[in-house]
Design a protein around this motif. Structure first.
Motif, PDB file in Angstrom:
ATOM      1  N   THR A   1      -1.537  -8.248  -5.999  1.00 41.94           N
ATOM      2  CA  THR A   1      -2.523  -7.406  -6.675  1.00 41.94           C
ATOM      3  C   THR A   1      -1.859  -6.183  -7.287  1.00 41.94           C
ATOM      4  O   THR A   1      -2.156  -5.793  -8.424  1.00 41.94           O
ATOM      5  CB  THR A   1      -3.620  -6.985  -5.687  1.00 41.94           C
ATOM      6  OG1 THR A   1      -4.242  -8.149  -5.141  1.00 41.94           O
ATOM      7  CG2 THR A   1      -4.677  -6.132  -6.366  1.00 41.94           C
ATOM      8  N   LEU A   2      -0.955  -5.567  -6.539  1.00 43.07           N
ATOM      9  CA  LEU A   2      -0.201  -4.424  -7.074  1.00 43.07           C
ATOM     10  C   LEU A   2       0.614  -4.842  -8.286  1.00 43.07           C
ATOM     11  O   LEU A   2       0.617  -4.152  -9.310  1.00 43.07           O
ATOM     12  CB  LEU A   2       0.713  -3.853  -5.988  1.00 43.07           C
ATOM     13  CG  LEU A   2       1.695  -2.759  -6.428  1.00 43.07           C
ATOM     14  CD1 LEU A   2       0.977  -1.575  -7.043  1.00 43.07           C
ATOM     15  CD2 LEU A   2       2.555  -2.322  -5.242  1.00 43.07           C
TER      16      LEU A   2
ATOM     17  N   ARG B   1       0.601   5.975  -7.338  1.00 39.44           N
ATOM     18  CA  ARG B   1      -0.689   6.558  -7.717  1.00 39.44           C
ATOM     19  C   ARG B   1      -0.663   8.081  -7.760  1.00 39.44           C
ATOM     20  O   ARG B   1      -1.579   8.700  -8.282  1.00 39.44           O
ATOM     21  CB  ARG B   1      -1.773   6.060  -6.762  1.00 39.44           C
ATOM     22  CG  ARG B   1      -2.136   4.591  -6.995  1.00 39.44           C
ATOM     23  CD  ARG B   1      -2.914   3.998  -5.823  1.00 39.44           C
ATOM     24  NE  ARG B   1      -4.161   4.687  -5.584  1.00 39.44           N
ATOM     25  CZ  ARG B   1      -5.318   4.380  -6.175  1.00 39.44           C
ATOM     26  NH1 ARG B   1      -5.361   3.406  -7.080  1.00 39.44           N
ATOM     27  NH2 ARG B   1      -6.413   5.034  -5.876  1.00 39.44           N
TER      28      ARG B   1
ATOM     29  N   ASN C   1      -3.983   4.657 -12.062  1.00 39.23           N
ATOM     30  CA  ASN C   1      -4.884   3.505 -11.978  1.00 39.23           C
ATOM     31  C   ASN C   1      -4.246   2.271 -11.369  1.00 39.23           C
ATOM     32  O   ASN C   1      -4.882   1.203 -11.315  1.00 39.23           O
ATOM     33  CB  ASN C   1      -5.423   3.166 -13.365  1.00 39.23           C
ATOM     34  CG  ASN C   1      -6.320   4.255 -13.919  1.00 39.23           C
ATOM     35  OD1 ASN C   1      -7.035   4.921 -13.164  1.00 39.23           O
ATOM     36  ND2 ASN C   1      -6.288   4.464 -15.226  1.00 39.23           N
ATOM     37  N   VAL C   2      -3.024   2.390 -10.886  1.00 39.24           N
ATOM     38  CA  VAL C   2      -2.392   1.268 -10.201  1.00 39.24           C
ATOM     39  C   VAL C   2      -3.201   0.942  -8.948  1.00 39.24           C
ATOM     40  O   VAL C   2      -3.682   1.834  -8.248  1.00 39.24           O
ATOM     41  CB  VAL C   2      -0.933   1.616  -9.834  1.00 39.24           C
ATOM     42  CG1 VAL C   2      -0.375   0.637  -8.818  1.00 39.24           C
ATOM     43  CG2 VAL C   2      -0.068   1.610 -11.074  1.00 39.24           C
ATOM     44  N   SER C   3      -3.336  -0.331  -8.648  1.00 39.62           N
ATOM     45  CA  SER C   3      -4.129  -0.748  -7.503  1.00 39.62           C
ATOM     46  C   SER C   3      -3.565  -0.190  -6.198  1.00 39.62           C
ATOM     47  O   SER C   3      -2.354  -0.161  -5.982  1.00 39.62           O
ATOM     48  CB  SER C   3      -4.152  -2.285  -7.419  1.00 39.62           C
ATOM     49  OG  SER C   3      -4.739  -2.710  -6.207  1.00 39.62           O
ATOM     50  N   GLY C   4      -4.457   0.235  -5.316  1.00 37.20           N
ATOM     51  CA  GLY C   4      -4.065   0.695  -3.992  1.00 37.20           C
ATOM     52  C   GLY C   4      -4.144  -0.410  -2.951  1.00 37.20           C
ATOM     53  O   GLY C   4      -4.172  -0.139  -1.757  1.00 37.20           O
ATOM     54  N   SER C   5      -4.145  -1.648  -3.387  1.00 38.15           N
ATOM     55  CA  SER C   5      -4.307  -2.797  -2.499  1.00 38.15           C
ATOM     56  C   SER C   5      -3.150  -2.951  -1.520  1.00 38.15           C
ATOM     57  O   SER C   5      -2.019  -2.532  -1.778  1.00 38.15           O
ATOM     58  CB  SER C   5      -4.430  -4.069  -3.341  1.00 38.15           C
ATOM     59  OG  SER C   5      -4.411  -5.227  -2.525  1.00 38.15           O
TER      60      SER C   5
ATOM     61  N   GLU D   1       0.105  -7.262 -10.418  1.00 38.36           N
ATOM     62  CA  GLU D   1      -0.722  -7.564 -11.589  1.00 38.36           C
ATOM     63  C   GLU D   1      -1.316  -6.292 -12.188  1.00 38.36           C
ATOM     64  O   GLU D   1      -1.469  -6.195 -13.412  1.00 38.36           O
ATOM     65  CB  GLU D   1      -1.793  -8.575 -11.206  1.00 38.36           C
ATOM     66  CG  GLU D   1      -1.182  -9.951 -10.888  1.00 38.36           C
ATOM     67  CD  GLU D   1      -2.208 -11.016 -10.590  1.00 38.36           C
ATOM     68  OE1 GLU D   1      -3.354 -10.658 -10.215  1.00 38.36           O
ATOM     69  OE2 GLU D   1      -1.873 -12.213 -10.704  1.00 38.36           O
ATOM     70  N   SER D   2      -1.619  -5.299 -11.369  1.00 49.39           N
ATOM     71  CA  SER D   2      -2.123  -4.047 -11.931  1.00 49.39           C
ATOM     72  C   SER D   2      -0.995  -3.265 -12.603  1.00 49.39           C
ATOM     73  O   SER D   2      -1.209  -2.598 -13.619  1.00 49.39           O
ATOM     74  CB  SER D   2      -2.799  -3.197 -10.851  1.00 49.39           C
ATOM     75  OG  SER D   2      -1.865  -2.660  -9.937  1.00 49.39           O
TER      76      SER D   2
ATOM     77  N   SER E   1       2.250   1.533  -3.622  1.00 53.60           N
ATOM     78  CA  SER E   1       1.200   1.999  -4.537  1.00 53.60           C
ATOM     79  C   SER E   1       0.822   3.441  -4.241  1.00 53.60           C
ATOM     80  O   SER E   1       0.459   4.190  -5.144  1.00 53.60           O
ATOM     81  CB  SER E   1      -0.030   1.099  -4.435  1.00 53.60           C
ATOM     82  OG  SER E   1      -0.647   1.203  -3.169  1.00 53.60           O
TER      83      SER E   1
ATOM     84  N   SER F   1       0.820  -1.210   0.000  1.00 49.25           N
ATOM     85  CA  SER F   1       0.000   0.000   0.000  1.00 49.25           C
ATOM     86  C   SER F   1       0.857   1.263   0.000  1.00 49.25           C
ATOM     87  O   SER F   1       0.501   2.263  -0.632  1.00 49.25           O
ATOM     88  CB  SER F   1      -0.958   0.008   1.194  1.00 49.25           C
ATOM     89  OG  SER F   1      -0.248  -0.017   2.409  1.00 49.25           O
TER      90      SER F   1
END
Length: 211
Positions: free
Chosen positions: A165-166, A149, A156-160, A168-169, A145, A142
């Motif tokens: 998840t990061l 971001r 649009n990169v994931s904030g997970s 893969e985005s 990201s 997090s």
């Protein structure tokens, strides 16, 4: 999920998310600074547990006016790469090789995703990294990201909170070049078959941009 948790049950020497408040002195940082020049670039590293297939750690290499490693709550260490709040200075090719080996040791492999950026974007990432830490445990993805971001082209990169998840985005960003590092073998499973993300495999097999 996070490698700091997984490592406790695998091997105490493996890397993970477990940061401290560290502030190297000015003379150490100045002596270590490394500015290779060349293309400005961001590199996302994700450590993946081969046994579970899940992400274990996220970190960001920034090649701007100097080259640093943002290793949020990480526990890789080298006296040649002094640390200030999760930013490692003097991130030379030798330090990179050490870090990649550390993050891909035992039952882990490391996914390396590089993308060229403008000098302005790289410098912005550098300044954000310098003010982001120290990062609490389990927030490596997090916090990474959170830097990305704020950059043009990475909104649009994931904030997970999940490194996978990061990763893969990040694979969807135009121009990303993906590779995989395998370090020392897993002593408990010497014939392991790494559990690689289908998204990463597809990115590695995709034709180069503009082809």
């Amino acid at each position: 999920m996070i490698r700091g948790i997984a490592a406790a049950t695998v091997a105490a020497t493996l890397s993970g998310c477990g940061g401290e408040r560290i502030w190297a002195p000015d003379e150490a940082v100045q002596a270590a600074r490394y500015a290779p020049g060349g293309q400005a670039e961001l590199t996302l590293l994700t450590s993946i547990n081969d046994r579970s297939g899940e992400g274990a750690h996220s970190a960001l290499i920034i090649n701007a006016s100097e080259r640093v490693l943002f290793d949020p709550a990480g526990n890789w260490d080298s006296k040649y790469a002094p640390e200030r709040h999760d930013v490692r200075y003097g991130f030379t090719p030798q330090m990179q090789a050490s870090y990649f080996g550390f993050q891909s040791s035992g039952p882990f492999h490391a996914v390396i995703q590089r993308v060229p950026v403008s000098a302005e974007v790289a410098e912005r990432a550098l300044q954000l990294a310098k003010t982001a830490g120290p990062v609490p445990d389990a927030l490596c993805a997090s916090s990474t990201s959170g830097i990305l971001r704020q950059l043009p082209g990475f909104e649009n990169v994931s904030g997970s909170m999940f490194p996978k998840t990061l990763m893969e985005s990040f694979a969807a960003i135009p121009g990303v070049q993906t590779s995989v590092e395998f370090g020392s073998p897993d002593p408990d499973n010497p014939t392991r078959v790494p559990r690689m993300s289908p998204v990463v495999v597809a990115a590695m097999n995709a034709p180069p941009p503009g082809s």
